[in-house]
Design a protein around this motif. Structure first.
Motif, PDB file in Angstrom:
ATOM      1  N   SER A   1       6.052  -0.688  -1.820  1.00 50.04           N
ATOM      2  CA  SER A   1       5.895   0.664  -1.264  1.00 50.04           C
ATOM      3  C   SER A   1       4.426   1.083  -1.145  1.00 50.04           C
ATOM      4  O   SER A   1       4.129   2.232  -0.801  1.00 50.04           O
ATOM      5  N   TYR A   2       3.513   0.163  -1.394  1.00 48.16           N
ATOM      6  CA  TYR A   2       2.067   0.441  -1.366  1.00 48.16           C
ATOM      7  C   TYR A   2       1.638   1.047  -0.026  1.00 48.16           C
ATOM      8  O   TYR A   2       0.947   2.069   0.003  1.00 48.16           O
ATOM      9  N   ASP A   3       2.021   0.440   1.085  1.00 51.78           N
ATOM     10  CA  ASP A   3       1.619   0.948   2.406  1.00 51.78           C
ATOM     11  C   ASP A   3       2.222   2.318   2.690  1.00 51.78           C
ATOM     12  O   ASP A   3       1.566   3.188   3.256  1.00 51.78           O
ATOM     13  N   GLU A   4       3.467   2.531   2.277  1.00 51.41           N
ATOM     14  CA  GLU A   4       4.127   3.826   2.485  1.00 51.41           C
ATOM     15  C   GLU A   4       3.411   4.929   1.706  1.00 51.41           C
ATOM     16  O   GLU A   4       3.156   6.016   2.237  1.00 51.41           O
ATOM     17  N   MET A   5       3.070   4.653   0.449  1.00 50.66           N
ATOM     18  CA  MET A   5       2.337   5.619  -0.356  1.00 50.66           C
ATOM     19  C   MET A   5       0.958   5.875   0.255  1.00 50.66           C
ATOM     20  O   MET A   5       0.514   7.015   0.368  1.00 50.66           O
ATOM     21  N   ASN A   6       0.270   4.797   0.665  1.00 49.99           N
ATOM     22  CA  ASN A   6      -1.073   4.941   1.231  1.00 49.99           C
ATOM     23  C   ASN A   6      -1.096   5.751   2.519  1.00 49.99           C
ATOM     24  O   ASN A   6      -2.089   6.428   2.791  1.00 49.99           O
ATOM     25  N   ALA A   7      -0.044   5.710   3.309  1.00 48.87           N
ATOM     26  CA  ALA A   7      -0.001   6.509   4.541  1.00 48.87           C
ATOM     27  C   ALA A   7      -0.115   7.997   4.212  1.00 48.87           C
ATOM     28  O   ALA A   7      -0.829   8.747   4.884  1.00 48.87           O
ATOM     29  N   VAL A   8       0.547   8.420   3.142  1.00 47.65           N
ATOM     30  CA  VAL A   8       0.478   9.823   2.712  1.00 47.65           C
ATOM     31  C   VAL A   8      -0.875  10.089   2.055  1.00 47.65           C
ATOM     32  O   VAL A   8      -1.533  11.093   2.342  1.00 47.65           O
ATOM     33  N   TRP A   9      -1.297   9.204   1.170  1.00 49.86           N
ATOM     34  CA  TRP A   9      -2.582   9.351   0.475  1.00 49.86           C
ATOM     35  C   TRP A   9      -3.729   9.477   1.477  1.00 49.86           C
ATOM     36  O   TRP A   9      -4.568  10.365   1.366  1.00 49.86           O
ATOM     37  N   ASP A  10      -3.784   8.559   2.447  1.00 47.28           N
ATOM     38  CA  ASP A  10      -4.887   8.530   3.410  1.00 47.28           C
ATOM     39  C   ASP A  10      -4.971   9.811   4.232  1.00 47.28           C
ATOM     40  O   ASP A  10      -6.066  10.259   4.578  1.00 47.28           O
ATOM     41  N   ALA A  11      -3.827  10.414   4.532  1.00 51.37           N
ATOM     42  CA  ALA A  11      -3.811  11.671   5.280  1.00 51.37           C
ATOM     43  C   ALA A  11      -4.213  12.850   4.394  1.00 51.37           C
ATOM     44  O   ALA A  11      -4.654  13.887   4.904  1.00 51.37           O
ATOM     45  N   TRP A  12      -4.080  12.705   3.083  1.00 51.19           N
ATOM     46  CA  TRP A  12      -4.329  13.800   2.139  1.00 51.19           C
ATOM     47  C   TRP A  12      -5.771  13.860   1.665  1.00 51.19           C
ATOM     48  O   TRP A  12      -6.348  14.946   1.542  1.00 51.19           O
ATOM     49  N   VAL A  13      -6.378  12.717   1.358  1.00 51.26           N
ATOM     50  CA  VAL A  13      -7.741  12.733   0.810  1.00 51.26           C
ATOM     51  C   VAL A  13      -8.749  13.217   1.844  1.00 51.26           C
ATOM     52  O   VAL A  13      -8.508  13.163   3.044  1.00 51.26           O
ATOM     53  N   VAL A  14      -9.882  13.691   1.349  1.00 52.48           N
ATOM     54  CA  VAL A  14     -10.949  14.187   2.217  1.00 52.48           C
ATOM     55  C   VAL A  14     -11.837  12.995   2.598  1.00 52.48           C
ATOM     56  O   VAL A  14     -12.431  12.365   1.712  1.00 52.48           O
ATOM     57  N   PRO A  15     -11.925  12.680   3.891  1.00 50.09           N
ATOM     58  CA  PRO A  15     -12.763  11.549   4.308  1.00 50.09           C
ATOM     59  C   PRO A  15     -14.192  11.710   3.778  1.00 50.09           C
ATOM     60  O   PRO A  15     -14.766  12.798   3.810  1.00 50.09           O
ATOM     61  N   GLY A  16     -14.731  10.621   3.259  1.00 56.83           N
ATOM     62  CA  GLY A  16     -16.077  10.648   2.707  1.00 56.83           C
ATOM     63  C   GLY A  16     -16.145  11.160   1.285  1.00 56.83           C
ATOM     64  O   GLY A  16     -17.215  11.157   0.674  1.00 56.83           O
ATOM     65  N   HIS A  17     -15.022  11.633   0.741  1.00 55.93           N
ATOM     66  CA  HIS A  17     -14.973  12.171  -0.626  1.00 55.93           C
ATOM     67  C   HIS A  17     -13.840  11.537  -1.421  1.00 55.93           C
ATOM     68  O   HIS A  17     -13.249  12.181  -2.297  1.00 55.93           O
ATOM     69  N   THR A  18     -13.515  10.292  -1.102  1.00 57.70           N
ATOM     70  CA  THR A  18     -12.418   9.633  -1.796  1.00 57.70           C
ATOM     71  C   THR A  18     -12.845   9.229  -3.208  1.00 57.70           C
ATOM     72  O   THR A  18     -13.989   8.861  -3.437  1.00 57.70           O
ATOM     73  N   PRO A  19     -11.919   9.318  -4.161  1.00 61.83           N
ATOM     74  CA  PRO A  19     -12.253   8.971  -5.550  1.00 61.83           C
ATOM     75  C   PRO A  19     -12.219   7.467  -5.779  1.00 61.83           C
ATOM     76  O   PRO A  19     -11.647   6.706  -4.982  1.00 61.83           O
ATOM     77  N   ALA A  20     -12.805   7.045  -6.878  1.00 65.65           N
ATOM     78  CA  ALA A  20     -12.569   5.684  -7.362  1.00 65.65           C
ATOM     79  C   ALA A  20     -11.069   5.617  -7.659  1.00 65.65           C
ATOM     80  O   ALA A  20     -10.484   6.601  -8.118  1.00 65.65           O
ATOM     81  N   ARG A  21     -10.427   4.472  -7.353  1.00 64.49           N
ATOM     82  CA  ARG A  21      -8.974   4.437  -7.475  1.00 64.49           C
ATOM     83  C   ARG A  21      -8.472   3.067  -7.882  1.00 64.49           C
ATOM     84  O   ARG A  21      -9.027   2.045  -7.489  1.00 64.49           O
ATOM     85  N   ALA A  22      -7.422   3.062  -8.682  1.00 63.09           N
ATOM     86  CA  ALA A  22      -6.699   1.844  -9.029  1.00 63.09           C
ATOM     87  C   ALA A  22      -5.220   2.109  -8.765  1.00 63.09           C
ATOM     88  O   ALA A  22      -4.730   3.226  -8.997  1.00 63.09           O
ATOM     89  N   THR A  23      -4.523   1.095  -8.271  1.00 61.51           N
ATOM     90  CA  THR A  23      -3.086   1.197  -8.044  1.00 61.51           C
ATOM     91  C   THR A  23      -2.435  -0.028  -8.661  1.00 61.51           C
ATOM     92  O   THR A  23      -2.830  -1.157  -8.380  1.00 61.51           O
ATOM     93  N   VAL A  24      -1.433   0.213  -9.510  1.00 59.36           N
ATOM     94  CA  VAL A  24      -0.745  -0.874 -10.186  1.00 59.36           C
ATOM     95  C   VAL A  24       0.762  -0.657 -10.129  1.00 59.36           C
ATOM     96  O   VAL A  24       1.230   0.456  -9.891  1.00 59.36           O
ATOM     97  N   GLN A  25       1.489  -1.730 -10.355  1.00 61.60           N
ATOM     98  CA  GLN A  25       2.940  -1.635 -10.444  1.00 61.60           C
ATOM     99  C   GLN A  25       3.320  -1.478 -11.902  1.00 61.60           C
ATOM    100  O   GLN A  25       2.774  -2.168 -12.773  1.00 61.60           O
ATOM    101  N   ALA A  26       4.259  -0.555 -12.175  1.00 62.08           N
ATOM    102  CA  ALA A  26       4.676  -0.313 -13.555  1.00 62.08           C
ATOM    103  C   ALA A  26       6.083   0.262 -13.591  1.00 62.08           C
ATOM    104  O   ALA A  26       6.537   0.899 -12.638  1.00 62.08           O
TER     105      ALA A  26
END
Length: 117
Positions: free
Chosen positions: A75-100
Motif C-alpha cells: 500500500s506504499y504507493d497508495e499512501m504516498n499519493a495522499v501524502w504527496d498531495a498533503w505535504v508542502v512542496p519544498g518543506h517536506t520532513p525527513a521521513r522513514a516508512t516501514v512495514q509493521a
C-alpha cells in the motif's frame, strides 16, 4: 533550560510533548476511517496531524520528521499519493516508512511526526 509542556497526559504516554521550539507527537492512527481503504485512513490521520499542528500554533510546513508504519508495503504507493498531495512542496520532513504489525488489525497505518513550533 526550556520548559517541557505535556499535552494529553495519560498513564502510559502523552499525546504531545513540547520542549523549546520542538513538538514531539505520539503516533496517529485512523479515527473515523478504521477498516476503510489506505487512502481514506491516510487522509484521516493527516487531517488529525494538521489539526494538532494548528492547535499548537504550527503547521505542516514546519514538519521536521515523520515515521510511517504501514501494515502492508503493497500500500506504499497508495499512501504516498495522499501524502504527496498533503505535504508542502519544498518543506517536506525527513521521513522513514516501514512495514509493521499495528495494535489494531483494522489500522492500515500509523504516523508519528516531530515539528517546529
Amino acid at each position: 533550560m526550556a520548559d517541557i509542556k505535556r499535552i494529553g497526559v495519560a498513564a502510559r504516554y502523552s499525546d504531545l510533548v513540547i520542549h523549546g521550539n520542538t513538538a514531539y507527537f505520539s503516533g496517529y492512527v485512523p479515527e473515523t476511517s478504521v477498516g476503510q481503504s489506505v487512502t481514506e485512513q491516510t487522509r484521516d490521520v493527516l487531517a488529525q496531524i494538521e489539526q494538532s499542528l494548528t492547535e499548537i500554533g504550527s503547521d505542516k510546513s514546519k514538519l521536521l520528521q515523520a515515521t510511517i508504519w504501514l501494515t502492508d508495503m503493497a500500500s506504499y504507493d497508495e499512501m504516498n499519493a495522499v501524502w504527496d498531495a498533503w505535504v508542502v512542496p519544498g518543506h517536506t520532513p525527513a521521513r522513514a516508512t516501514v512495514q509493521a504489525k499495528l495494535a489494531n488489525p483494522d489500522y492500515a497505518l500509523e504516523i508519528q511526526v516531530t515539528a517546529a513550533v
